[in-house]
Scaffold this motif. Sequence first.
Motif, PDB file in Angstrom:
ATOM      1  N   ILE A 149     -15.662 -86.998 -39.334  1.00 44.27           N
ATOM      2  CA  ILE A 149     -16.467 -86.466 -40.438  1.00 44.27           C
ATOM      3  C   ILE A 149     -16.533 -87.491 -41.569  1.00 44.27           C
ATOM      4  O   ILE A 149     -17.594 -87.690 -42.174  1.00 44.27           O
ATOM      5  CB  ILE A 149     -15.881 -85.134 -40.938  1.00 44.27           C
ATOM      6  N   GLU A 150     -15.425 -88.155 -41.848  1.00 48.95           N
ATOM      7  CA  GLU A 150     -15.431 -89.225 -42.852  1.00 48.95           C
ATOM      8  C   GLU A 150     -16.447 -90.302 -42.492  1.00 48.95           C
ATOM      9  O   GLU A 150     -17.192 -90.788 -43.351  1.00 48.95           O
ATOM     10  CB  GLU A 150     -14.041 -89.860 -42.953  1.00 48.95           C
ATOM     11  N   THR A 151     -16.493 -90.671 -41.215  1.00 46.90           N
ATOM     12  CA  THR A 151     -17.422 -91.705 -40.752  1.00 46.90           C
ATOM     13  C   THR A 151     -18.869 -91.279 -40.966  1.00 46.90           C
ATOM     14  O   THR A 151     -19.712 -92.085 -41.378  1.00 46.90           O
ATOM     15  CB  THR A 151     -17.178 -92.009 -39.263  1.00 46.90           C
ATOM     16  N   PHE A 152     -19.161 -90.016 -40.706  1.00 45.35           N
ATOM     17  CA  PHE A 152     -20.518 -89.499 -40.930  1.00 45.35           C
ATOM     18  C   PHE A 152     -20.884 -89.599 -42.407  1.00 45.35           C
ATOM     19  O   PHE A 152     -21.959 -90.082 -42.764  1.00 45.35           O
ATOM     20  CB  PHE A 152     -20.609 -88.048 -40.461  1.00 45.35           C
ATOM     21  N   TYR A 153     -19.995 -89.141 -43.260  1.00 47.22           N
ATOM     22  CA  TYR A 153     -20.296 -89.110 -44.689  1.00 47.22           C
ATOM     23  C   TYR A 153     -20.403 -90.514 -45.289  1.00 47.22           C
ATOM     24  O   TYR A 153     -21.116 -90.714 -46.281  1.00 47.22           O
ATOM     25  CB  TYR A 153     -19.245 -88.297 -45.436  1.00 47.22           C
ATOM     26  N   MET A 154     -19.726 -91.490 -44.701  1.00 50.19           N
ATOM     27  CA  MET A 154     -19.807 -92.855 -45.209  1.00 50.19           C
ATOM     28  C   MET A 154     -21.201 -93.455 -45.043  1.00 50.19           C
ATOM     29  O   MET A 154     -21.518 -94.484 -45.636  1.00 50.19           O
ATOM     30  CB  MET A 154     -18.781 -93.740 -44.489  1.00 50.19           C
ATOM     31  N   LEU A 221     -21.442 -80.007 -47.688  1.00 48.84           N
ATOM     32  CA  LEU A 221     -21.919 -80.696 -48.885  1.00 48.84           C
ATOM     33  C   LEU A 221     -22.709 -79.779 -49.808  1.00 48.84           C
ATOM     34  O   LEU A 221     -23.251 -80.229 -50.817  1.00 48.84           O
ATOM     35  CB  LEU A 221     -22.802 -81.886 -48.487  1.00 48.84           C
ATOM     36  N   GLY A 222     -22.787 -78.490 -49.454  1.00 44.31           N
ATOM     37  CA  GLY A 222     -23.507 -77.543 -50.290  1.00 44.31           C
ATOM     38  C   GLY A 222     -24.989 -77.443 -49.984  1.00 44.31           C
ATOM     39  O   GLY A 222     -25.741 -76.833 -50.745  1.00 44.31           O
ATOM     40  N   HIS A 430     -25.263 -99.234 -47.698  1.00 45.92           N
ATOM     41  CA  HIS A 430     -25.249 -97.867 -48.209  1.00 45.92           C
ATOM     42  C   HIS A 430     -24.141 -97.799 -49.257  1.00 45.92           C
ATOM     43  O   HIS A 430     -22.994 -98.139 -48.967  1.00 45.92           O
ATOM     44  CB  HIS A 430     -24.979 -96.857 -47.098  1.00 45.92           C
ATOM     45  N   ASP A 431     -24.468 -97.368 -50.435  1.00 49.90           N
ATOM     46  CA  ASP A 431     -23.501 -97.339 -51.541  1.00 49.90           C
ATOM     47  C   ASP A 431     -22.911 -95.937 -51.649  1.00 49.90           C
ATOM     48  O   ASP A 431     -23.437 -95.056 -52.331  1.00 49.90           O
ATOM     49  CB  ASP A 431     -24.198 -97.745 -52.845  1.00 49.90           C
ATOM     50  N   PHE A 432     -21.802 -95.717 -50.956  1.00 46.62           N
ATOM     51  CA  PHE A 432     -21.159 -94.404 -50.884  1.00 46.62           C
ATOM     52  C   PHE A 432     -20.244 -94.210 -52.076  1.00 46.62           C
ATOM     53  O   PHE A 432     -19.102 -94.670 -52.087  1.00 46.62           O
ATOM     54  CB  PHE A 432     -20.381 -94.287 -49.575  1.00 46.62           C
ATOM     55  N   ARG A 433     -20.761 -93.539 -53.095  1.00 53.52           N
ATOM     56  CA  ARG A 433     -19.973 -93.268 -54.293  1.00 53.52           C
ATOM     57  C   ARG A 433     -20.654 -92.155 -55.091  1.00 53.52           C
ATOM     58  O   ARG A 433     -21.611 -91.549 -54.620  1.00 53.52           O
ATOM     59  CB  ARG A 433     -19.835 -94.526 -55.153  1.00 53.52           C
ATOM     60  N   SER A 440     -18.328 -85.038 -50.596  1.00 51.00           N
ATOM     61  CA  SER A 440     -17.784 -85.312 -49.268  1.00 51.00           C
ATOM     62  C   SER A 440     -16.271 -85.164 -49.263  1.00 51.00           C
ATOM     63  O   SER A 440     -15.691 -84.534 -48.360  1.00 51.00           O
ATOM     64  CB  SER A 440     -18.179 -86.724 -48.826  1.00 51.00           C
ATOM     65  N   GLU A 441     -15.620 -85.733 -50.261  1.00 52.54           N
ATOM     66  CA  GLU A 441     -14.166 -85.621 -50.348  1.00 52.54           C
ATOM     67  C   GLU A 441     -13.734 -84.180 -50.601  1.00 52.54           C
ATOM     68  O   GLU A 441     -12.690 -83.738 -50.117  1.00 52.54           O
ATOM     69  CB  GLU A 441     -13.633 -86.530 -51.456  1.00 52.54           C
ATOM     70  N   LEU A 442     -14.539 -83.443 -51.354  1.00 52.79           N
ATOM     71  CA  LEU A 442     -14.245 -82.038 -51.616  1.00 52.79           C
ATOM     72  C   LEU A 442     -14.276 -81.239 -50.320  1.00 52.79           C
ATOM     73  O   LEU A 442     -13.402 -80.400 -50.068  1.00 52.79           O
ATOM     74  CB  LEU A 442     -15.267 -81.479 -52.606  1.00 52.79           C
TER      75      LEU A 442
END
Length: 512
Positions: A149-154, A221-222, A430-433, A440-442
């Motif tokens: 899941i982390e990989t997807f969100y990155m 992610l809502g 991709h700027d993941f921030r 994503s972390e939530l």
Amino acid sequence: MKLLTPIAFFFLMFSLFFTGCKKEKLEEKAKEPSNVSTGSTDDTENSDGTDENNSPTDALKLFQRLTNGVLQGEKEIDVREFNISSDKADSLYNCFIRNNPLLFHLKVSGNIGYRVDLQHPEYLATFIPQYAVLPAIIHDIYPAMEEAIETFYMELDYRMTPAEIAYTLYQKLCKEIIYGERNEEYPNLAYSSFSALGAFITHKAVCQGYSLSLSLLLNGLGIQTEYVTGPIPGTSGHAWNRIYIDGNWYNADATFDDASSYNLTTISSINKYFLCSDELFYTTFEHAKPYLNLQEQIYTTSGNKFDSEKCVIRRFDTQGEIIKTEAIYANGYWYYLSTKNEKMKIIKSDFNGQHIKELRQQNIASTIGNVDKVQYTKDRIFFLDIIDGKYNICSTDYDGNDFRQEKRISFIEASSTELNLSQDKSLPVHDFRGIVALKSELMLAKLRLLYFHGDDDYFHLSQPQAQALENSIKDIEIMLKNQHIDDTQANILAKEIKSKRKAYNLPISVKR
């Protein structure tokens, strides 16, 4: 912080106890345990199905009982005290599953098992949950699930809109999965293809697995996403999704869009069935329609914001002709080759196609087959073109500048499926921030707390480490809801909640 807020749950369960909830006809029937009754999932219900003494408090307690029961991997969950009529069993349990998309270890297919109370056969004695994976092995598979899941969100970027987020995860999903039922190489996950586990661990899924995976990612992610089922002649049924974006519902079918099912290896998704209006989805593309007894939002009239051919996701026009290559995100924009007109063009565009820039018109006719190749690296776009009557591999930067003629090749090479346009294997940035990273972390923190809190009641956590993580989640949710947070704060909070999640080491809730 919990799967449903107390207020949201109050109204949901109140309506279930006193008005009923429509039941779903699902893709695959589960095997029934011996001496167990199962309700039909083909009919809707009109009776309230509960004793006149039931109260909203009873509904809340039932919800908590079911949640704690499935989190502990119970084979049967005692519900005698709630006086639930047996004809409401499937409706109630299916609504419970639909409103708890993070419970990835539960099956959603088939009839729900239950036992009636022998002394009062009109009421239920126990629910018998159907698990998509043996509860005893969740401890072993959870790290891989979380990492996937982390990989997807990155793949996400802080500048992406909800539609762009949905599309990015949809592409990734189609790229990661191949269609298939059994996973022989995973003895304990043989039928995980019918759940979200297929996408994240075994990389094999059927339509149900595709749909549940997308629901898990987007709901986390809502972005509200519903699981939809419908009939296809000659099969046990089909599953797809409805996604709620900018005030409207849209249709999406990752199973039908998976390029690997068409033996296409250079793209992830054919993007025919994503974010379609009802007209485009059901009429123009003749997709199967949903069963007639699902939840109300499945039948709510859709939006049509993304039907325009200008939208980067619309690879097929209304005649079913391909008009562009798969769109790729880089540095805040989307890039694709347009094949709509006489000559192919390299296009830079926003998602909706309101701001389009033609980077280069190629000398290759759109009608020439198998030469619509393009490769996107960190800094450059590589593509084919005809210069002085010869095929060449060329490149440009992402603004259409610094054109380079890289290498002359033959037509046979140009049309070969084995052609590599560049040895540069880097990928677009991709700027993941920012907010998207925080959400994503939530989600990952919620998932960790959901499955790892030992013997505690999930709704009354007592261990200090669990309470600390729960309080952090609650505080962040309040800030996001009130929009009292900017990207700088979001970056700080995302790092903090990730650190707490990684350090969180309470035992798993499911009994081994």
